[in-house]
Design a protein around this motif. Structure first.
Motif, PDB file in Angstrom:
ATOM      1  N   TRP A 155       0.823  -1.210   0.000  1.00  0.00           N
ATOM      2  CA  TRP A 155       0.000   0.000   0.000  1.00  0.00           C
ATOM      3  C   TRP A 155       0.858   1.263   0.000  1.00  0.00           C
ATOM      4  O   TRP A 155       0.397   2.330  -0.410  1.00  0.00           O
ATOM      5  N   HIS A 156       2.102   1.166   0.463  1.00  0.00           N
ATOM      6  CA  HIS A 156       3.007   2.315   0.388  1.00  0.00           C
ATOM      7  C   HIS A 156       3.217   2.703  -1.089  1.00  0.00           C
ATOM      8  O   HIS A 156       3.103   3.880  -1.461  1.00  0.00           O
ATOM      9  N   GLN A 157       3.538   1.697  -1.888  1.00  0.00           N
ATOM     10  CA  GLN A 157       3.752   1.965  -3.312  1.00  0.00           C
ATOM     11  C   GLN A 157       2.473   2.433  -3.984  1.00  0.00           C
ATOM     12  O   GLN A 157       2.507   3.302  -4.864  1.00  0.00           O
ATOM     13  N   PHE A 158       1.341   1.899  -3.556  1.00  0.00           N
ATOM     14  CA  PHE A 158       0.061   2.290  -4.140  1.00  0.00           C
ATOM     15  C   PHE A 158      -0.209   3.778  -3.908  1.00  0.00           C
ATOM     16  O   PHE A 158      -0.678   4.489  -4.812  1.00  0.00           O
ATOM     17  N   LEU A 159       0.096   4.285  -2.719  1.00  0.00           N
ATOM     18  CA  LEU A 159      -0.134   5.699  -2.422  1.00  0.00           C
ATOM     19  C   LEU A 159       0.790   6.597  -3.260  1.00  0.00           C
ATOM     20  O   LEU A 159       0.370   7.656  -3.748  1.00  0.00           O
ATOM     21  N   ILE A 160       2.042   6.183  -3.412  1.00  0.00           N
ATOM     22  CA  ILE A 160       2.965   6.959  -4.248  1.00  0.00           C
ATOM     23  C   ILE A 160       2.483   6.949  -5.702  1.00  0.00           C
ATOM     24  O   ILE A 160       2.533   7.964  -6.401  1.00  0.00           O
ATOM     25  N   TYR A 161       2.011   5.811  -6.137  1.00  0.00           N
ATOM     26  CA  TYR A 161       1.451   5.651  -7.487  1.00  0.00           C
ATOM     27  C   TYR A 161       0.288   6.623  -7.708  1.00  0.00           C
ATOM     28  O   TYR A 161       0.207   7.301  -8.747  1.00  0.00           O
ATOM     29  N   ILE A 162      -0.609   6.724  -6.720  1.00  0.00           N
ATOM     30  CA  ILE A 162      -1.735   7.656  -6.827  1.00  0.00           C
ATOM     31  C   ILE A 162      -1.222   9.095  -6.889  1.00  0.00           C
ATOM     32  O   ILE A 162      -1.728   9.922  -7.661  1.00  0.00           O
ATOM     33  N   GLY A 163      -0.203   9.409  -6.084  1.00  0.00           N
ATOM     34  CA  GLY A 163       0.357  10.762  -6.096  1.00  0.00           C
ATOM     35  C   GLY A 163       0.906  11.139  -7.458  1.00  0.00           C
ATOM     36  O   GLY A 163       0.683  12.257  -7.948  1.00  0.00           O
ATOM     37  N   TYR A 164       1.630  10.217  -8.111  1.00  0.00           N
ATOM     38  CA  TYR A 164       2.167  10.453  -9.450  1.00  0.00           C
ATOM     39  C   TYR A 164       1.042  10.796 -10.425  1.00  0.00           C
ATOM     40  O   TYR A 164       1.122  11.764 -11.187  1.00  0.00           O
ATOM     41  N   ASN A 165      -0.009   9.997 -10.384  1.00  0.00           N
ATOM     42  CA  ASN A 165      -1.109  10.194 -11.331  1.00  0.00           C
ATOM     43  C   ASN A 165      -1.943  11.424 -11.008  1.00  0.00           C
ATOM     44  O   ASN A 165      -2.500  12.043 -11.915  1.00  0.00           O
TER      45      ASN A 165
END
Length: 573
Positions: A155-165
């Motif tokens: 979920w850490h990577q998922f949150l960063i992924y959302i931030g990028y998008n």
């Protein structure tokens, strides 16, 4: 004088778009250089290839990294050249699904165009996801590199992924007029990063380089697959680094002189991507150090190589800033193109809620609703992170396979019809070269479509399986249901807009004589005349296809501007 020439060129470009059945609603803000910047920012080959080393190093090793790129480069150049012919003939944002509608057999037009459009839209949404995916992986790697005790959670990577998008969405929504400048900056930043990183790692690692035998001949297989299959699966890295060049087609309505400039840009971005990628990957392999440490590093292969080369944590992270920013540029540019593709397909009634998705925001001058949908689906697609250890392979496979299939369909149909379905155009592949390029491209698409849905490792478990196939199944179900509910009744392929009709005649779209709408056995009008514009109907199948649909009985369909997506039946003009 220059302003007058530019204005005259814009009028001619808009008239050409009207020939293809659509009103020019998007401003032609992009110069050829800005469009090359956008296309190269989307491919960002050296960045994507370096950030995805984890795909190829365990699945073929350096031989897969280097020679896989050469193989994919040649095949994608053939595909790009094949598609450039279509782009030169029909420069419209619909791209592949529009081209399929023009060249297909009469009774197969709606379904083939529908399939191509859905596959292409899905591929672009998956490709948006890869930008945030690669960026989030690099950031997680930096955190682990600086804090060895850090235990990354999905979920850490998922949150960063959302931030990028989210950043990409905000730029696309509120900085539309600045996008040409952003893409130029992306191009400059990418080239600067390529040069600076290459020189720095080679200088810092000197003279402790890996051998040429390792770089060009070493083979590694940690996948559990047989060696040959493993090497072919490693092609996914190169396929990802070189896909997305149809962005030029989906943004073509926003550049001047599209029939001439579009093909040049499409070929240039693939050529530049292959060359820079080859040089950069070769440099990385020469300074990589112990390859087992690179493959197993918690920081990720790229950051570990930077550290092995420089011997300094801060220096390695500083070098990583270049690809991190490149990936942010790439995510922004890919989202731009994805929203334009969604808008174009919805404009022709190919998606659920097409009328809503096809709206251009009156103030922002962009298809905002299509942008909303793209962003929402990218976030949903990213949920694969939460359930699969091979999310990286699943998302990259989905984008490469879907886009590859959308490239192959129009090329294959054109070959089946003897390469005789395209009209005179500025860019032409001569005789045997056209056949060779087309066939190489088709074979590459078939091979990669089959291989890239394989799981990356054996034995297969519920966690490491390739969920690409699940994503395709969901798209298949939705598109099939929508076809039976709406598509088979209302979708006929690219549509003619009443805004582009004048005085009872089509503007630039050829029409048959009002007293003679008979067609021959191939569906072409038997009594050709000139409509307003330069088009005409022909009697022979191996010449210029008649009208936007290429079929005599369809060219006079009229659509109400107040209800663009509702078909009102054929009318005599």
């Amino acid at each position: 004088m220059e302003r007058h020439t530019r204005a005259h060129s814009t009028v001619e470009d808009d008239a050409q778009l009207a020939k293809l059945g659509h009103k020019a609603e998007l401003h032609r803000n992009f110069s050829p250089l800005a469009m090359l910047g956008l296309a190269f920012a989307i491919l960002n080959s050296w960045t994507a290839l370096a950030a995805s080393l984890s795909l190829a190093l365990p699945s073929g090793g350096p031989t897969s990294v280097i020679w896989g790129l050469v193989t994919a480069g040649v095949c994608n150049l053939c595909l790009a050249a094949s598609m450039a012919e279509f782009l030169s003939a029909y420069p419209t944002a619909g791209g592949q699904y529009h081209w399929v509608a023009v060249i297909s057999w009469k009774k197969w037009i709606p379904i083939l165009s529908w399939i191509t459009g859905w596959v292409n839209v899905s591929g672009w949404i998956a490709l948006v996801a890869t930008g945030g995916l690669l960026g989030s992986q690099l950031i997680i790697g930096i955190i682990g590199f600086m804090n060895p005790s850090y235990a990354p959670q999905r979920w850490h990577q998922f949150l960063i992924y959302i931030g990028y998008n989210l950043v990409a969405f905000l730029v696309n929504a509120f900085l539309t007029s600045a996008l040409p400048y952003i893409t130029k900056a992306a191009f400059s930043w990418s080239i600067a990063g390529f040069v600076i990183i290459s020189i720095t790692v080679l200088a810092c690692a000197s003279p402790n380089y890996s051998s040429a035998d390792f770089v060009f001949r070493d083979f590694i297989n940690q996948t559990g697959w047989p060696d040959g299959i493993a090497w072919l699966l490693g092609l996914l890295q190169a396929g990802l680094g070189l896909t997305g060049y149809d962005a030029v087609a989906h943004m073509i309505e926003e550049i001047p002189n599209p029939s001439v400039e579009g093909p040049k840009i499409m070929l240039a971005c693939v050529g530049i991507g292959t060359f820079t990628g080859f040089v950069f990957l070769m440099a990385l392999l020469f300074v990589s150090g112990n390859v087992d440490d690179v493959i197993n590093s918690a920081a990720g292969p790229l950051l570990q190589i930077f550290f092995n080369a420089t011997g300094n944590q801060a220096g390695a992270i500083c070098l990583l800033i270049f690809p991190l920013v490149c990936l942010l540029f790439a995510t922004t540019s890919i989202m731009t193109t994805s929203s334009r593709m969604t808008y174009a397909f919805a404009r022709d009634g190919g998606l659920p809620a097409s009328r809503w998705l096809a709206k251009v925001h009156p103030t922002l001058d962009l298809p905002l609703n299509a942008l909303y949908l793209t962003t929402a689906l990218v976030v949903i697609f990213g949920c694969i992170f939460l359930g699969s250890s091979s999310a990286f392979n699943a998302i990259t496979s989905a984008s490469v396979v879907a886009l590859g299939v959308s490239y192959g369909i129009p090329v294959a149909i054109n070959c089946l019809r003897g390469r005789k379905m395209l009209p005179p155009r500025p860019f032409v592949l001569p005789g045997p070269f056209g056949w060779i390029a087309n066939l190489i491209g088709i074979v590459y698409v078939i091979v990669t479509t089959v291989l890239f849905v394989f799981p990356p490792d054996l034995p297969v478990t519920g966690s490491n399986m390739n969920y690409c196939i699940v994503a395709f199944f969901i798209v298949l179900v939705i598109s099939t249901v929508d076809w039976f509910v709406d598509g088979r009744k209302n979708f006929t392929g690219p549509r003619i807009n009443l805004d582009d009709l004048a005085n009872g005649e089509t503007v630039g779209i050829p029409i048959a004589n009002a007293n003679s709408h008979a067609t021959d056995t191939n569906g072409y009008a038997k009594d050709p005349i000139f409509a307003q514009g330069n088009g005409k109907f022909v009697n022979e199948e191996d010449e210029l296809p008649a009208g936007i649909f290429g079929r005599g009985e369809m060219e006079n369909q009229v659509y109400d501007t107040s209800n663009r997506l509702s078909y009102r039946g054929p009318k005599n003009l």
